[in-house]
Design a protein around this motif. Structure first.
Motif, PDB file in Angstrom:
ATOM      1  N   ARG A  85       0.955  -1.388   0.032  1.00  0.00           N
ATOM      2  CA  ARG A  85      -0.041  -0.036  -0.155  1.00  0.00           C
ATOM      3  C   ARG A  85       0.929   1.115   0.188  1.00  0.00           C
ATOM      4  N   ASP A  86       0.286   2.292  -0.333  1.00  0.00           N
ATOM      5  CA  ASP A  86       0.778   3.612  -0.646  1.00  0.00           C
ATOM      6  C   ASP A  86       0.952   4.445   0.803  1.00  0.00           C
ATOM      7  N   PRO A  87       1.527   5.453   0.815  1.00  0.00           N
ATOM      8  CA  PRO A  87       1.493   6.029   2.217  1.00  0.00           C
ATOM      9  C   PRO A  87      -0.166   6.525   2.639  1.00  0.00           C
ATOM     10  N   LEU A  88      -0.917   6.654   1.577  1.00  0.00           N
ATOM     11  CA  LEU A  88      -2.353   6.903   1.960  1.00  0.00           C
ATOM     12  C   LEU A  88      -3.092   5.698   2.338  1.00  0.00           C
ATOM     13  N   GLY A  89      -2.683   4.355   2.251  1.00  0.00           N
ATOM     14  CA  GLY A  89      -3.195   3.425   2.569  1.00  0.00           C
ATOM     15  C   GLY A  89      -3.887   2.816   1.268  1.00  0.00           C
ATOM     16  N   ALA A  90      -3.823   3.372   0.168  1.00  0.00           N
ATOM     17  CA  ALA A  90      -4.457   2.737  -1.038  1.00  0.00           C
ATOM     18  C   ALA A  90      -3.457   1.456  -1.622  1.00  0.00           C
ATOM     19  N   PRO A  91      -3.969   0.335  -2.036  1.00  0.00           N
ATOM     20  CA  PRO A  91      -3.318  -0.569  -2.601  1.00  0.00           C
ATOM     21  C   PRO A  91      -2.426   0.002  -3.740  1.00  0.00           C
ATOM     22  N   ILE A  92      -1.404  -0.851  -3.865  1.00  0.00           N
ATOM     23  CA  ILE A  92      -0.477  -0.349  -5.209  1.00  0.00           C
ATOM     24  C   ILE A  92      -0.767  -1.470  -6.338  1.00  0.00           C
ATOM     25  N   ALA A  93      -0.835  -0.904  -7.456  1.00  0.00           N
ATOM     26  CA  ALA A  93      -0.990  -1.683  -8.846  1.00  0.00           C
ATOM     27  C   ALA A  93       0.249  -2.393  -9.041  1.00  0.00           C
ATOM     28  N   GLU A  94      -0.031  -3.640  -9.461  1.00  0.00           N
ATOM     29  CA  GLU A  94       1.044  -4.505 -10.027  1.00  0.00           C
ATOM     30  C   GLU A  94       0.783  -5.239 -11.170  1.00  0.00           C
ATOM     31  N   ILE A  95       1.781  -5.249 -11.999  1.00  0.00           N
ATOM     32  CA  ILE A  95       1.809  -5.630 -13.246  1.00  0.00           C
ATOM     33  C   ILE A  95       2.220  -7.092 -13.552  1.00  0.00           C
ATOM     34  N   ASP A  96       1.492  -8.089 -14.112  1.00  0.00           N
ATOM     35  CA  ASP A  96       2.089  -9.538 -14.326  1.00  0.00           C
ATOM     36  C   ASP A  96       2.171  -9.384 -16.068  1.00  0.00           C
ATOM     37  N   TRP A  97       3.370  -9.646 -16.604  1.00  0.00           N
ATOM     38  CA  TRP A  97       3.478  -9.483 -17.886  1.00  0.00           C
ATOM     39  C   TRP A  97       4.613 -10.487 -18.451  1.00  0.00           C
ATOM     40  N   ALA A  98       4.532 -10.838 -19.665  1.00  0.00           N
ATOM     41  CA  ALA A  98       5.302 -11.642 -20.317  1.00  0.00           C
ATOM     42  C   ALA A  98       5.389 -11.880 -21.653  1.00  0.00           C
ATOM     43  N   PRO A  99       6.261 -11.922 -22.497  1.00  0.00           N
ATOM     44  CA  PRO A  99       5.998 -12.345 -23.957  1.00  0.00           C
ATOM     45  C   PRO A  99       5.703 -13.855 -23.966  1.00  0.00           C
ATOM     46  N   GLY A 100       4.880 -14.308 -25.027  1.00  0.00           N
ATOM     47  CA  GLY A 100       4.628 -15.617 -25.172  1.00  0.00           C
ATOM     48  C   GLY A 100       4.933 -16.241 -26.669  1.00  0.00           C
ATOM     49  N   GLU A 101       4.750 -17.188 -26.975  1.00  0.00           N
ATOM     50  CA  GLU A 101       5.182 -18.175 -28.144  1.00  0.00           C
ATOM     51  C   GLU A 101       4.593 -17.345 -29.181  1.00  0.00           C
ATOM     52  N   ALA A 102       3.388 -16.863 -29.097  1.00  0.00           N
ATOM     53  CA  ALA A 102       2.948 -16.003 -30.341  1.00  0.00           C
ATOM     54  C   ALA A 102       3.540 -14.845 -30.673  1.00  0.00           C
ATOM     55  N   ASP A 103       4.123 -14.034 -29.619  1.00  0.00           N
ATOM     56  CA  ASP A 103       4.864 -12.837 -30.000  1.00  0.00           C
ATOM     57  C   ASP A 103       6.210 -13.280 -30.397  1.00  0.00           C
ATOM     58  N   ALA A 104       6.868 -14.567 -30.186  1.00  0.00           N
ATOM     59  CA  ALA A 104       8.180 -15.073 -30.627  1.00  0.00           C
ATOM     60  C   ALA A 104       7.938 -15.292 -32.227  1.00  0.00           C
ATOM     61  N   ARG A 105       6.687 -15.692 -32.669  1.00  0.00           N
ATOM     62  CA  ARG A 105       6.468 -16.118 -33.996  1.00  0.00           C
ATOM     63  C   ARG A 105       6.249 -14.874 -34.840  1.00  0.00           C
ATOM     64  N   ALA A 106       5.557 -13.822 -34.005  1.00  0.00           N
ATOM     65  CA  ALA A 106       5.496 -12.312 -34.659  1.00  0.00           C
ATOM     66  C   ALA A 106       6.933 -11.831 -34.992  1.00  0.00           C
ATOM     67  N   PHE A 107       7.913 -11.856 -34.108  1.00  0.00           N
ATOM     68  CA  PHE A 107       9.189 -11.360 -34.121  1.00  0.00           C
ATOM     69  C   PHE A 107       9.848 -11.930 -35.432  1.00  0.00           C
ATOM     70  N   ARG A 108       9.600 -13.294 -35.428  1.00  0.00           N
ATOM     71  CA  ARG A 108      10.365 -14.081 -36.514  1.00  0.00           C
ATOM     72  C   ARG A 108       9.768 -13.548 -37.999  1.00  0.00           C
ATOM     73  N   LYS A 109       8.364 -13.057 -37.959  1.00  0.00           N
ATOM     74  CA  LYS A 109       7.914 -12.853 -39.255  1.00  0.00           C
ATOM     75  C   LYS A 109       8.298 -11.535 -39.332  1.00  0.00           C
ATOM     76  N   MET A 110       8.570 -10.576 -38.479  1.00  0.00           N
ATOM     77  CA  MET A 110       8.766  -9.025 -38.832  1.00  0.00           C
ATOM     78  C   MET A 110      10.245  -9.242 -39.170  1.00  0.00           C
ATOM     79  N   ALA A 111      11.018  -9.979 -38.484  1.00  0.00           N
ATOM     80  CA  ALA A 111      12.546 -10.121 -39.025  1.00  0.00           C
ATOM     81  C   ALA A 111      12.863 -10.528 -40.268  1.00  0.00           C
ATOM     82  N   ARG A 112      12.094 -11.568 -40.597  1.00  0.00           N
ATOM     83  CA  ARG A 112      12.257 -12.339 -42.091  1.00  0.00           C
ATOM     84  C   ARG A 112      12.006 -11.095 -43.012  1.00  0.00           C
ATOM     85  N   ALA A 113      10.618 -10.546 -42.682  1.00  0.00           N
ATOM     86  CA  ALA A 113      10.250  -9.363 -43.625  1.00  0.00           C
ATOM     87  C   ALA A 113      11.117  -8.203 -43.866  1.00  0.00           C
TER      88      ALA A 113
END
Length: 266
Positions: A122-150
């Motif tokens: 929580r922040d100094p005012l007692g409100a909960p702090i936002a957290e982010i769960d994020w990671a690339p996936g296999e679909a993103d690796a395919r997109a990078f391959r496609k972009m790199a080839r092009a």
């Protein structure tokens, strides 16, 4: 690069109508996924521009930095060329020496495991702090391959290897794997957390950006985008906000017209 100045003139930032722009190679796939590539320098040594910036920041704090001023003076020839490129050529002069990097940016595939949530901290005012769960996936690796080839094919077919030099890949375009994205960064455009849609079973806001189940509450945010898109979302958000303003204005006018007309008493 075989000729850094030539590459700078081709791929570097330019100034037009008060805005700084750079050429980009854009790709939109048949599946709707989008991405772009651009070239940027990575300075291999401190520059006079950085020294000048440090000097100005120190002056703003009221504590002049004599060493920064001295470093800027020692790199006066570069700063003079920088000013010439900015004023006469309307371009940004890349620092020298630099390594020249190709940046690939793709539209990340929507993934329900990528989310924002309120955490235990929580922040100094007692409100909960936002957290982010994020990671690339296999679909993103395919997109990078496609972009790199092009991009590799475009670079070769346009003769840029001869004009600017060959591309040196960290991983060959066809071999880009999910593990290669372990140090990939994001560009801080979180979307999809209050996505737009036609029905509350599939979305948080309706096509007019009104929150389902909460009349009078609207969300003008990139969070309503169903997917991240292949470019910065600012202009799209501005257009959405203007559209919402027109919608709310129309609602207000219809409400005012529906009110009974009153005559002023003498």
């Amino acid at each position: 690069a075989a000729d850094p100045a030539r590459l700078n003139a081709f791929a570097g930032f330019r100034f037009h109508q008060g805005m700084m722009r750079s050429p980009r190679f854009e790709l939109i796939g048949a599946d709707g996924a989008a991405g772009f590539a651009h070239i940027a320098p990575r300075p291999l040594a401190p520059t006079g521009f950085e020294a000048l910036r440090d000097a100005f920041r120190a002056a703003q704090r009221g504590r002049p930095d004599l060493w920064a001023i001295l470093r800027a003076g020692m790199d006066a020839p570069y700063l003079a060329r920088l000013a010439w490129w900015r004023l006469a050529k309307r371009r940004l002069l890349w620092p020298s020496p630099s390594a020249y990097q190709l940046h690939l940016v793709i539209e990340q595939a929507p993934d329900p495991d990528n989310r924002l949530r309120l955490g235990a901290r929580r922040d100094p005012l007692g409100a909960p702090i936002a957290e982010i769960d994020w990671a690339p996936g296999e679909a993103d690796a395919r997109a990078f391959r496609k972009m790199a080839r092009a991009f590799a094919a475009h670079w070769r077919d346009c003769g840029y290897e001869t004009r600017f030099g060959p591309l040196v890949w960290r991983s060959a375009p066809d071999a880009i794997a999910l593990g290669d994205l372990s140090d990939a960064g994001d560009v801080f455009h979180p979307v999809g957390t209050t996505r737009i849609g036609a029905h509350p079973a599939e979305a948080v806001v309706d096509p007019s950006l009104g929150v389902f189940g909460l009349p009078g509450l609207y969300a003008a945010s990139t969070s309503v985008f169903p997917s991240s898109g292949g470019a910065n979302p600012t202009m799209t958000l501005i257009l959405l906000t203007l559209r919402l303003a027109e919608h709310l204005t129309a609602l207000h006018r219809r409400g005012a017209d529906a009110l009974p007309h009153r005559r002023a008493a003498p």
